[in-house]
Design a protein around this motif. Structure first.
Motif, mmCIF file in Angstrom:
data_model
loop_
_atom_site.group_PDB
_atom_site.id
_atom_site.type_symbol
_atom_site.label_atom_id
_atom_site.label_comp_id
_atom_site.label_asym_id
_atom_site.label_seq_id
_atom_site.Cartn_x
_atom_site.Cartn_y
_atom_site.Cartn_z
ATOM 1 N N GLY A 226 8.257 -5.942 -4.881
ATOM 2 C CA GLY A 226 9.508 -5.192 -4.718
ATOM 3 C C GLY A 226 10.615 -5.734 -5.597
ATOM 4 O O GLY A 226 11.689 -5.124 -5.687
ATOM 5 N N GLY A 227 10.352 -6.866 -6.267
ATOM 6 C CA GLY A 227 11.387 -7.511 -7.080
ATOM 7 C C GLY A 227 11.959 -6.582 -8.148
ATOM 8 O O GLY A 227 13.181 -6.408 -8.235
ATOM 9 N N SER A 228 11.077 -5.965 -8.942
ATOM 10 C CA SER A 228 11.546 -5.132 -10.068
ATOM 11 C C SER A 228 12.426 -3.994 -9.587
ATOM 12 O O SER A 228 13.536 -3.783 -10.084
ATOM 13 C CB SER A 228 10.360 -4.499 -10.802
ATOM 14 O OG SER A 228 9.387 -5.441 -11.099
ATOM 15 N N ILE A 229 11.914 -3.262 -8.603
ATOM 16 C CA ILE A 229 12.601 -2.020 -8.238
ATOM 17 C C ILE A 229 13.878 -2.291 -7.446
ATOM 18 O O ILE A 229 14.883 -1.596 -7.607
ATOM 19 C CB ILE A 229 11.611 -1.055 -7.530
ATOM 20 C CG1 ILE A 229 11.996 0.385 -7.804
ATOM 21 C CG2 ILE A 229 11.483 -1.303 -6.044
ATOM 22 C CD1 ILE A 229 10.922 1.239 -8.320
ATOM 23 N N VAL A 230 13.869 -3.322 -6.607
ATOM 24 C CA VAL A 230 15.071 -3.622 -5.809
ATOM 25 C C VAL A 230 16.175 -4.153 -6.726
ATOM 26 O O VAL A 230 17.337 -3.748 -6.611
ATOM 27 C CB VAL A 230 14.744 -4.611 -4.663
ATOM 28 C CG1 VAL A 230 16.006 -5.153 -4.028
ATOM 29 C CG2 VAL A 230 13.865 -3.922 -3.618
ATOM 30 N N ASN A 256 6.938 -10.165 1.254
ATOM 31 C CA ASN A 256 8.048 -9.593 2.037
ATOM 32 C C ASN A 256 8.675 -8.369 1.350
ATOM 33 O O ASN A 256 9.875 -8.111 1.489
ATOM 34 C CB ASN A 256 9.115 -10.660 2.316
ATOM 35 C CG ASN A 256 9.761 -11.169 1.035
ATOM 36 O OD1 ASN A 256 9.240 -10.905 -0.049
ATOM 37 N ND2 ASN A 256 10.873 -11.871 1.139
ATOM 38 N N ALA A 257 7.844 -7.617 0.620
ATOM 39 C CA ALA A 257 8.368 -6.454 -0.121
ATOM 40 C C ALA A 257 9.052 -5.447 0.800
ATOM 41 O O ALA A 257 10.113 -4.908 0.452
ATOM 42 C CB ALA A 257 7.226 -5.781 -0.884
ATOM 43 N N VAL A 258 8.462 -5.198 1.978
ATOM 44 C CA VAL A 258 9.051 -4.179 2.867
ATOM 45 C C VAL A 258 10.447 -4.628 3.315
ATOM 46 O O VAL A 258 11.411 -3.833 3.292
ATOM 47 C CB VAL A 258 8.134 -3.893 4.081
ATOM 48 C CG1 VAL A 258 8.799 -2.965 5.075
ATOM 49 C CG2 VAL A 258 6.811 -3.287 3.613
ATOM 50 N N CYS A 262 13.926 -2.740 2.679
ATOM 51 C CA CYS A 262 14.781 -2.336 3.802
ATOM 52 C C CYS A 262 16.226 -2.801 3.589
ATOM 53 O O CYS A 262 17.163 -2.150 4.027
ATOM 54 C CB CYS A 262 14.244 -2.903 5.120
ATOM 55 S SG CYS A 262 12.724 -2.111 5.647
ATOM 56 N N GLU A 263 16.386 -3.930 2.908
ATOM 57 C CA GLU A 263 17.738 -4.456 2.673
ATOM 58 C C GLU A 263 18.372 -3.865 1.410
ATOM 59 O O GLU A 263 19.556 -4.084 1.163
ATOM 60 C CB GLU A 263 17.683 -5.989 2.524
ATOM 61 C CG GLU A 263 17.495 -6.690 3.856
ATOM 62 C CD GLU A 263 17.020 -8.126 3.701
ATOM 63 O OE1 GLU A 263 17.172 -8.700 2.601
ATOM 64 O OE2 GLU A 263 16.477 -8.658 4.686
ATOM 65 N N ALA A 264 17.598 -3.151 0.624
ATOM 66 C CA ALA A 264 18.105 -2.644 -0.658
ATOM 67 C C ALA A 264 19.090 -1.488 -0.437
ATOM 68 O O ALA A 264 18.974 -0.753 0.545
ATOM 69 C CB ALA A 264 16.931 -2.173 -1.514
ATOM 70 N N PRO A 265 20.035 -1.321 -1.370
ATOM 71 C CA PRO A 265 21.038 -0.253 -1.227
ATOM 72 C C PRO A 265 20.460 1.096 -1.641
ATOM 73 O O PRO A 265 20.879 1.689 -2.637
ATOM 74 C CB PRO A 265 22.151 -0.716 -2.175
ATOM 75 C CG PRO A 265 21.426 -1.484 -3.237
ATOM 76 C CD PRO A 265 20.236 -2.114 -2.601
ATOM 77 N N ILE A 275 -2.680 3.640 -0.930
ATOM 78 C CA ILE A 275 -2.972 2.343 -0.288
ATOM 79 C C ILE A 275 -2.500 2.479 1.164
ATOM 80 O O ILE A 275 -1.438 3.069 1.401
ATOM 81 C CB ILE A 275 -2.178 1.217 -0.997
ATOM 82 C CG1 ILE A 275 -2.672 1.034 -2.439
ATOM 83 C CG2 ILE A 275 -2.243 -0.095 -0.231
ATOM 84 C CD1 ILE A 275 -1.882 0.026 -3.259
ATOM 85 N N PRO A 276 -3.245 1.931 2.142
ATOM 86 C CA PRO A 276 -2.764 2.076 3.530
ATOM 87 C C PRO A 276 -1.481 1.275 3.760
ATOM 88 O O PRO A 276 -1.334 0.175 3.251
ATOM 89 C CB PRO A 276 -3.920 1.502 4.363
ATOM 90 C CG PRO A 276 -4.748 0.697 3.430
ATOM 91 C CD PRO A 276 -4.524 1.225 2.051
ATOM 92 N N THR A 277 -0.568 1.855 4.537
ATOM 93 C CA THR A 277 0.686 1.151 4.869
ATOM 94 C C THR A 277 0.852 1.041 6.391
ATOM 95 O O THR A 277 1.903 0.597 6.856
ATOM 96 C CB THR A 277 1.912 1.906 4.307
ATOM 97 O OG1 THR A 277 1.842 3.268 4.751
ATOM 98 C CG2 THR A 277 1.972 1.849 2.803
#
Ligand code: R5P
Length: 322
Positions: A226-230, A256-258, A262-265, A275-277
Motif C-alpha cells: 500500500g506504500g506506493s498508492i497511499v 498492514n496494507a489495509v 483505511c487511514e489514507a485520505p 485475490i481473496p480478501t
C-alpha cells in the motif's frame, strides 16, 4: 462430445472465485481433493472424469504464493496423467511477476522460472489478468490470453459519475494503464513520480499534471504494502486534489496494507476479487468488483475457439508499461 467436455477445477487459493466462474458459465465446479500429507506435501486427486476433456485450473498464485503455485503445478500434472485433452492454467493473479528482469547482478528472473514450471508441468495455455508486465507473455512458448480488468472496473467507475475527473498513475510504469483508464472514462491524465527505495519503501518526488480542485482516480495493477498508492494519494491531496479514489486490479494487501489504506485520505478503494480478501476488509469505503463473469466468458470462448480480443473491443486495454 462427452457431457463433461469442459471441466473447471481449483485448488485452495480462491475456491469462491472458481465457483463464481463456473456459475457464470452455467456448469458445476469439477470435484477435486486437494489436501496435504502429514509432512505438508500436497496431496491431490481429481474426482471427476477428465479423459479427453478441455480442462481449466483456476488458481491465483497469491499469498501463500509458494503453496498456491505448487498446488497449481501438481493439479496440472495430475490432469496430464489423467489424459486431459487440453489444460489451461487460469491465473487471475500471476505471482512473482515483479521479478521479470535482471536489473542488477546475481538476481533471478522468477517470472520466467514460473513460466518454465507451468509449461514443464503440462499446461497447454495460460489465461491471466492484468499482468504486472505484459512482456511476461513472451516468457511462455504456449499461448497466453491476457485479460484486462478495465471493462469491469471501468463500468463501476462510470456509475460513480465522478465530475472534473483526472486519472493518475502512482508511477511511470503505470502511466500507460492510467492513460487507458483516462480515455475510457473521459478524464484527464496525471502522473506521480515515485522512486522505489526498497521492497517496502517508496519516495514520491513530484506530480506531472494539474490536479487542483479535481477528483482523482489513482489506478494501479496491484496494491501490495500500500506504500506506493497511499503516498501518491497524500501527495495528490497536498497538490489540491478534491476527492481521491484508489482503483487497483489485484488486492495483494500484504502486511498492514489495509490499515494504511483505511487511514489514507481517500473516498473509496476499488479492487477486484482476483485475490481473496475475505476477513481482511471491514471499512465500507472498499468496493470489490468481481472478475468472475469476465473469466467465465474467456473460458467459454477459449473452449469454443472464439476470439478473446473481441471481448475488449471498444474498451481500453488497461496495460502497464511505457
Ligand atoms: C509497481 O511497480 C506496482 O505496479 C505497484 O505500484 C507496486 O508493486 C505496489 O506495491 P506497494 O503497494 O508495496 O507499494
Amino acid at each position: 462430445m462427452k457431457p463433461n467436455d469442459l471441466v473447471v477445477i481449483t485448488g485452495n487459493a480462491h475456491p469462491r472465485l472458481a465457483r463464481a466462474v463456473t456459475d457464470s458459465i452455467g456448469i458445476e465446479l469439477g470435484e477435486v481433493r486437494c489436501g496435504r500429507f502429514p509432512d505438508g506435501e500436497i496431496e491431490v486427486k481429481v474426482l471427476c472424469d477428465v479423459r479427453g476433456s478441455d480442462c481449466f485450473v483456476v488458481q491465483p498464485t497469491c499469498h501463500p504464493v509458494n503453496d498456491n503455485l505448487m498446488e497449481l503445478l501438481v493439479l496440472i500434472d495430475c490432469l496430464k496423467r489423467a489424459s486431459a485433452r487440453r489444460i489451461t492454467a487460469v491465473i487471475p493473479y500471476f505471482g512473482y511477476a515483479r521479478q521479470d528482469r535482471k536489473d542488477e547482478g546475481r538476481v533471478p528472473i522468477t517470472a520466467k522460472l514460473v513460466a518454465n514450471l507451468l509449461e514443464r508441468a503440462g499446461a497447454h495455455r495460460v489465461l491471466t489478468l492484468d499482468l504486472h508486465a505484459p512482456q511476461i507473455q513472451g516468457f511462455f512458448d504456449i499461448p497466453v490470453d491476457h485479460l484486462y480488468a478495465s471493462p469491469v472496473l471501468g463500468t463501476y467507475l462510470r456509475q460513480l459519475q465522478i465530475e472534473n475527473l483526472v486519472v493518475a498513475s502512482p508511477d511511470v510504469g503505470g502511466s500507460k494503464m492510467a492513460w487507458s483508464y483516462a480515455k475510457l472514462l473521459g478524464g484527464r491524465f496525471a502522473m506521480v513520480e515515485k522512486r522505489r527505495v526498497s521492497a517496502e519503501e517508496t519516495q514520491v518526488q513530484f506530480v506531472i499534471g494539474d490536479v487542483k480542485g479535481c477528483n482523482v482516480v489513482l489506478v494501479d495493477d496491484m496494491i501490495s504494502t500500500g506504500g506506493s498508492i497511499v503516498e501518491a494519494a497524500c501527495v495528490l491531496k497536498d497538490k489540491g486534489a478534491n476527492e481521491v479514489y484508489i482503483c487497483a486490479t489485484h488486492p495483494v494487501l500484504a502486511g498492514n496494507a489495509v490499515a494504511k489504506l483505511c487511514e489514507a485520505p481517500v473516498k473509496q478503494v476499488i479492487l477486484t476479487d482476483s485475490i481473496p480478501t475475505e476477513g481482511k476488509i471491514q471499512d465500507p469505503r472498499f468496493h470489490i468488483c468481481s472478475v468472475a463473469p469476465l473469466l467465465g466468458e474467456a473460458i467459454r470462448r477459449i473452449h469454443r475457439h472464439e476470439s478473446i480480443s473481441s471481448l475488449f473491443r471498444g474498451s481500453a486495454r488497461g496495460m502497464r508499461g511505457v
